[in-house]
Design a protein around this motif. Structure first.
Motif, PDB file in Angstrom:
ATOM      1  N   HIS A  39       0.803  -1.220   0.000  1.00  0.00           N
ATOM      2  CA  HIS A  39       0.000   0.000   0.000  1.00  0.00           C
ATOM      3  C   HIS A  39       0.839   1.275   0.000  1.00  0.00           C
ATOM      4  O   HIS A  39       0.277   2.375   0.097  1.00  0.00           O
ATOM      5  CB  HIS A  39      -0.928   0.011   1.215  1.00  0.00           C
ATOM      6  CG  HIS A  39      -1.807  -1.191   1.313  1.00  0.00           C
ATOM      7  ND1 HIS A  39      -2.445  -1.729   0.220  1.00  0.00           N
ATOM      8  CD2 HIS A  39      -2.148  -1.975   2.368  1.00  0.00           C
ATOM      9  CE1 HIS A  39      -3.142  -2.789   0.592  1.00  0.00           C
ATOM     10  NE2 HIS A  39      -2.970  -2.972   1.885  1.00  0.00           N
ATOM     11  N   CYS A  42      -0.140   4.952  -1.304  1.00  0.00           N
ATOM     12  CA  CYS A  42      -1.526   5.324  -1.023  1.00  0.00           C
ATOM     13  C   CYS A  42      -1.536   6.307   0.145  1.00  0.00           C
ATOM     14  O   CYS A  42      -0.721   6.200   1.062  1.00  0.00           O
ATOM     15  CB  CYS A  42      -2.355   4.095  -0.653  1.00  0.00           C
ATOM     16  SG  CYS A  42      -2.492   2.864  -1.968  1.00  0.00           S
ATOM     17  N   LEU A  46      -6.212   7.809   4.661  1.00  0.00           N
ATOM     18  CA  LEU A  46      -7.501   7.303   4.216  1.00  0.00           C
ATOM     19  C   LEU A  46      -8.043   6.354   5.286  1.00  0.00           C
ATOM     20  O   LEU A  46      -7.382   5.405   5.683  1.00  0.00           O
ATOM     21  CB  LEU A  46      -7.361   6.553   2.896  1.00  0.00           C
ATOM     22  CG  LEU A  46      -7.134   7.401   1.641  1.00  0.00           C
ATOM     23  CD1 LEU A  46      -6.909   6.484   0.439  1.00  0.00           C
ATOM     24  CD2 LEU A  46      -8.325   8.302   1.383  1.00  0.00           C
ATOM     25  N   GLN A  50     -11.076   0.383   1.580  1.00  0.00           N
ATOM     26  CA  GLN A  50     -10.848   0.856   0.222  1.00  0.00           C
ATOM     27  C   GLN A  50     -11.026  -0.332  -0.731  1.00  0.00           C
ATOM     28  O   GLN A  50     -11.050  -1.482  -0.312  1.00  0.00           O
ATOM     29  CB  GLN A  50      -9.443   1.450   0.065  1.00  0.00           C
ATOM     30  CG  GLN A  50      -9.048   2.410   1.173  1.00  0.00           C
ATOM     31  CD  GLN A  50      -9.959   3.615   1.281  1.00  0.00           C
ATOM     32  OE1 GLN A  50     -10.371   4.152   0.253  1.00  0.00           O
ATOM     33  NE2 GLN A  50     -10.264   4.047   2.502  1.00  0.00           N
ATOM     34  N   SER A  52      -9.466  -2.162  -4.200  1.00  0.00           N
ATOM     35  CA  SER A  52      -8.417  -2.285  -5.212  1.00  0.00           C
ATOM     36  C   SER A  52      -8.774  -3.408  -6.164  1.00  0.00           C
ATOM     37  O   SER A  52      -9.350  -4.428  -5.750  1.00  0.00           O
ATOM     38  CB  SER A  52      -7.054  -2.572  -4.572  1.00  0.00           C
ATOM     39  OG  SER A  52      -6.560  -1.452  -3.878  1.00  0.00           O
ATOM     40  N   ASP A  90     -16.549   5.305  -1.531  1.00  0.00           N
ATOM     41  CA  ASP A  90     -15.257   4.696  -1.250  1.00  0.00           C
ATOM     42  C   ASP A  90     -14.323   4.873  -2.440  1.00  0.00           C
ATOM     43  O   ASP A  90     -14.748   4.852  -3.598  1.00  0.00           O
ATOM     44  CB  ASP A  90     -15.415   3.203  -0.950  1.00  0.00           C
ATOM     45  CG  ASP A  90     -16.182   2.957   0.334  1.00  0.00           C
ATOM     46  OD1 ASP A  90     -16.051   3.792   1.246  1.00  0.00           O
ATOM     47  OD2 ASP A  90     -16.919   1.958   0.406  1.00  0.00           O
ATOM     48  N   LEU A  91     -13.031   5.001  -2.129  1.00  0.00           N
ATOM     49  CA  LEU A  91     -12.032   5.157  -3.174  1.00  0.00           C
ATOM     50  C   LEU A  91     -11.832   3.843  -3.906  1.00  0.00           C
ATOM     51  O   LEU A  91     -11.646   2.794  -3.307  1.00  0.00           O
ATOM     52  CB  LEU A  91     -10.701   5.604  -2.566  1.00  0.00           C
ATOM     53  CG  LEU A  91      -9.542   5.825  -3.543  1.00  0.00           C
ATOM     54  CD1 LEU A  91      -9.834   7.001  -4.457  1.00  0.00           C
ATOM     55  CD2 LEU A  91      -8.250   6.049  -2.776  1.00  0.00           C
ATOM     56  N   LYS A 109     -11.513  -5.664  -1.171  1.00  0.00           N
ATOM     57  CA  LYS A 109     -11.753  -4.611  -0.185  1.00  0.00           C
ATOM     58  C   LYS A 109     -10.730  -4.771   0.934  1.00  0.00           C
ATOM     59  O   LYS A 109     -10.544  -5.870   1.465  1.00  0.00           O
ATOM     60  CB  LYS A 109     -13.172  -4.712   0.382  1.00  0.00           C
ATOM     61  CG  LYS A 109     -13.562  -3.537   1.275  1.00  0.00           C
ATOM     62  CD  LYS A 109     -15.005  -3.646   1.768  1.00  0.00           C
ATOM     63  CE  LYS A 109     -15.069  -4.568   2.953  1.00  0.00           C
ATOM     64  NZ  LYS A 109     -16.380  -4.478   3.680  1.00  0.00           N
ATOM     65  N   ASN A 111      -8.026  -2.378   3.997  1.00  0.00           N
ATOM     66  CA  ASN A 111      -7.628  -1.132   4.646  1.00  0.00           C
ATOM     67  C   ASN A 111      -6.232  -0.741   4.190  1.00  0.00           C
ATOM     68  O   ASN A 111      -5.422  -1.594   3.805  1.00  0.00           O
ATOM     69  CB  ASN A 111      -7.649  -1.277   6.170  1.00  0.00           C
ATOM     70  CG  ASN A 111      -9.054  -1.185   6.748  1.00  0.00           C
ATOM     71  OD1 ASN A 111     -10.034  -1.307   6.022  1.00  0.00           O
ATOM     72  ND2 ASN A 111      -9.152  -1.000   8.046  1.00  0.00           N
TER      73      ASN A 111
END
Length: 353
Positions: A39, A42, A46, A50, A52, A90-91, A109, A111
């Motif tokens: 990550h 990033c 945040l 999230q 990805s 959500d991003l 999904k 963190n």
């Protein structure tokens, strides 16, 4: 592993600290915030889950049975995409990759940061290496077709989601409501990728609890992700065990191998594949930077010759063989494998009668 520390506000002068700071209490350890190398880049501020999309680029070769992996294909995925927000705000982090003949996308999904007890909410480098290995097995052979498999410490569930393209039954197991719930969410996000006969179960499994897992049947329960007796029976028929980045404390390593032995002593014969990263820390006992977690892990493994000697003394034995990662193609292009991640094959030799 990077630790994010909150800066403190100005305060009156304090006495000089002792030469070495005291060891943190368990409560303080739980408050440490860590970030996976995956990550990096990033924004660390945040908060919350999230999304990805990990793109797997497969080589231009015909697999043993293409029907097992065609459902991953996403012809509409462009080479470059810009991060955007989904309908919940959500991003959506879409990772950039190089196009090859076939690109397959898994939505995860996760963190960006977490406390140490909740590291299963993040994607870790060893998890991606294990995903590369599993996908390579699926492309190059039919070894995993139709099997029963279990992932220990599944975290986000990425590896088990890949296995669900070819395996008959997958048990994705982890400990803690937040981590297990997040894993279940990822299974739902990717359920269209599974082959039509696949059974995927997300279940709570605490390695320090008694064995077999406690079952709950025929009455309502507020506890989610519970086992049934039929599932426990099928679990013992598993032939494949996978795990990634579950070695980072001696207590956890001891509990992991205890669980591994309980599983592997059952028929049929089982094989485990474990990916882990050496993590170095300065310790007062050694007065040096060492990888004690890795050393504890290696203390459980013997080569085949050593196990033959141990069997003559009626002891069980884990046979470990390190897999050459240079022989495993990197299907996930968005990460650096580094030099400190290893992949091990583990088999179990029972006590000699």
């Amino acid at each position: 592993m990077n630790v994010r520390e909150d800066s403190s506000s100005s305060s009156p002068p304090q006495p000089a600290p002792p030469p070495f700071p005291p060891s943190p209490t368990p409560e303080e350890e739980e408050e440490d915030i860590v970030m996976s190398e995956v990550h990096l880049g990033c924004p660390p501020n945040l908060s919350g889950p999230q999304i990805s999309r990990f793109t797997f680029s497969l080589p231009p070769v015909e697999p043993v049975d293409r029907k097992y992996i065609d459902a991953f294909k996403d012809e509409a995925t462009p080479t470059h995409q810009v991060a955007s927000l989904d309908e919940d705000g959500d991003l959506v982090v879409t990772r950039r990759c190089r196009r090859s003949k076939d690109n397959y996308v898994v939505t995860i999904k996760h963190n960006i940061t977490s406390s140490i007890p909740s590291v299963g909410l993040q994607v870790w480098r060893a998890e991606l290496i294990l995903a590369d290995f599993v996908l390579h097995k699926m492309v190059a052979s039919s070894e995993f077709n139709g099997i029963v498999a279990i992932e220990l410490g599944a975290g986000t569930g990425l590896v088990g989601i890949l296995l669900a393209r070819v395996a008959k039954t997958i048990f994705l197991t982890d400990h803690g409501d937040e981590v297990v719930d997040n894993c279940a969410d990822n299974v739902r996000l990717n359920s269209e990728l599974f082959h039509s006969q696949a059974s995927v179960h997300v279940r709570e499994l605490d390695w320090k609890d008694s064995w077999p897992p406690k079952v709950v049947e025929n009455f309502p329960s507020k506890k989610r992700h519970i086992w049934t007796s039929a599932e426990v029976e099928e679990l013992q028929r598993a032939s494949l065990i996978v795990a990634a980045d579950v070695i980072y404390s001696d207590d956890l390593t001891n509990a992991f191998f205890s669980t591994l032995e309980r599983l592997m002593m059952q028929r049929p014969e089982k094989v485990a594949y474990l990916a882990l990263e050496k993590r170095y820390n300065f310790t007062l006992d050694d007065l040096n930077v060492v990888a004690n977690g890795y050393s504890r892990f290696r203390s459980y493994l013997r080569d085949e010759g050593e196990c033959n000697d141990l069997k003559s003394r009626s002891l069980p034995c884990f046979v470990g063989k390190r897999i050459d990662l240079t022989q495993i193609p990197q299907y996930v292009r968005e990460y650096d494998r580094g030099n400190d991640v290893e992949l091990w094959q583990i088999k179990y030799e029972k006590r000699k009668p």
